[in-house]
Design a protein around this motif. Sequence first.
Motif, mmCIF file in Angstrom:
data_model
loop_
_atom_site.group_PDB
_atom_site.id
_atom_site.type_symbol
_atom_site.label_atom_id
_atom_site.label_comp_id
_atom_site.label_asym_id
_atom_site.label_seq_id
_atom_site.Cartn_x
_atom_site.Cartn_y
_atom_site.Cartn_z
ATOM 1 N N ARG A 40 -39.451 -2.075 83.094
ATOM 2 C CA ARG A 40 -38.165 -2.762 83.202
ATOM 3 C C ARG A 40 -38.144 -3.999 82.327
ATOM 4 O O ARG A 40 -39.147 -4.711 82.190
ATOM 5 C CB ARG A 40 -37.901 -3.159 84.645
ATOM 6 C CG ARG A 40 -37.648 -2.014 85.598
ATOM 7 C CD ARG A 40 -37.026 -2.521 86.896
ATOM 8 N NE ARG A 40 -37.799 -3.637 87.465
ATOM 9 C CZ ARG A 40 -37.377 -4.404 88.469
ATOM 10 N NH1 ARG A 40 -36.191 -4.202 89.005
ATOM 11 N NH2 ARG A 40 -38.146 -5.377 88.946
ATOM 12 N N LEU B 141 -36.366 -7.528 82.259
ATOM 13 C CA LEU B 141 -35.633 -8.432 83.133
ATOM 14 C C LEU B 141 -35.171 -9.645 82.332
ATOM 15 O O LEU B 141 -35.983 -10.300 81.662
ATOM 16 C CB LEU B 141 -36.505 -8.887 84.298
ATOM 17 C CG LEU B 141 -37.108 -7.790 85.178
ATOM 18 C CD1 LEU B 141 -37.958 -8.414 86.276
ATOM 19 C CD2 LEU B 141 -36.028 -6.898 85.768
ATOM 20 N N GLY C 22 -34.164 -12.534 85.521
ATOM 21 C CA GLY C 22 -34.421 -11.871 86.784
ATOM 22 C C GLY C 22 -33.637 -10.604 87.039
ATOM 23 O O GLY C 22 -33.892 -9.925 88.037
ATOM 24 N N ARG C 23 -32.703 -10.249 86.161
ATOM 25 C CA ARG C 23 -31.901 -9.037 86.385
ATOM 26 C C ARG C 23 -32.271 -7.976 85.350
ATOM 27 O O ARG C 23 -32.497 -8.292 84.179
ATOM 28 C CB ARG C 23 -30.406 -9.341 86.320
ATOM 29 C CG ARG C 23 -29.903 -9.651 84.920
ATOM 30 C CD ARG C 23 -28.420 -10.031 84.898
ATOM 31 N NE ARG C 23 -27.892 -10.056 83.541
ATOM 32 C CZ ARG C 23 -28.083 -11.047 82.673
ATOM 33 N NH1 ARG C 23 -28.792 -12.115 83.026
ATOM 34 N NH2 ARG C 23 -27.551 -10.976 81.463
ATOM 35 N N PRO C 24 -32.330 -6.716 85.757
ATOM 36 C CA PRO C 24 -32.671 -5.639 84.812
ATOM 37 C C PRO C 24 -31.570 -5.452 83.772
ATOM 38 O O PRO C 24 -30.375 -5.522 84.087
ATOM 39 C CB PRO C 24 -32.790 -4.397 85.706
ATOM 40 C CG PRO C 24 -32.906 -4.913 87.101
ATOM 41 C CD PRO C 24 -32.173 -6.214 87.134
ATOM 42 N N GLU D 34 -41.950 -5.738 81.929
ATOM 43 C CA GLU D 34 -42.853 -5.200 82.937
ATOM 44 C C GLU D 34 -43.609 -3.981 82.417
ATOM 45 O O GLU D 34 -43.239 -3.365 81.409
ATOM 46 C CB GLU D 34 -42.074 -4.819 84.192
ATOM 47 C CG GLU D 34 -41.416 -5.995 84.899
ATOM 48 C CD GLU D 34 -40.798 -5.587 86.225
ATOM 49 O OE1 GLU D 34 -40.493 -4.385 86.405
ATOM 50 O OE2 GLU D 34 -40.605 -6.477 87.076
#
Length: 245
Positions: free
Chosen positions: A53, A55, A58-60, A76
Motif C-alpha cells: 500500500r 499511504l 495516512g490514507r491509501p 508498505e
Amino acid sequence: MNGPEIQISFAPGLRLFVASERRSGRTPVTTDGSSSLGHVVESLGVPLTEAGRLLVDGRPVDVSHVPADGETVEVEDIARPQPVPGAPLRFLLDVHLGTLARRLRLLGVDAAYESEDIGDPALATLSARERRVMLSRDRGLLRRRELWAGAYVYSDRPDDQLRDVLERFAPPLAPWTRCTACNGELTDTDKDAVRERLEQGTEKTYDVFAQCGACGRVYWRGAHHARLEAIVSDAVREFGGARTA
C-alpha cells in the motif's frame, strides 16, 4: 529540480532497494509536480511489484496519485499471502532461477522457465501473453510495464527462494504431478509402455513409473528420490498441500 517536496519512508523489507541515506526513516524528495507516485517510488529504486500500500498522510492512494507539496508518503511491504487476480496462479522464471523452477515443478506448481537468456522484453511479453507471475532477481526486468505481474526473488539460495515464493503466493501444492524438465503434467504408466526408454538396471529394479505427457520423460523413485522427498515433505509440512508420493 524545483517542484513539490514530499517526505517518504519505506517499510523495512524494501530498504535494500533504496540508497543508504533513505533506509532509516522519512527523507525528503523533490518531485517534478507531474509524475505519479508510482514513478517516484520506482525512481528511488523500489520495483512496484514489491511495493504494498502507498499511504499519503495516512490514507491509501493509487500509484497514479500525483504527490503534492508537503505530503507524507509511506511505502508498505506487499501483504502476504499476495493474491494475483484474473488468472490461474502460475509463474515464469528467468534464466538464473533454474533450480527454483525445478523445485516448484516438483511440488506441482506451474513454473515455466527459460533456460536461455531471451532478453527482458521477450520475458515481459511472455509474462503478459500467458498471464504468468515473473520471478526474477533483475530489478530492471520487474520494472517493465508490460509484465502481467512480478516478484523479486530476495535470496540467492534455492531453499530460501522456494520458501519465499511459497509463503508469498501460497500456490496449491500437488507434489510429483509435474515434469521437472519441461513443466508438463505427469501420468502413471505401465512398465511395458516405457520399457524401451529404460536402462536394463532400472527395468529390473523398479516397477512404478510416471511419464510426462509433453516431452515423454519417464520418472521412477530412483537414487535421488530420498533427497527430493525431503524437499517435498518440508514444503508440505510448512505450507500444506496434498501429498501424492
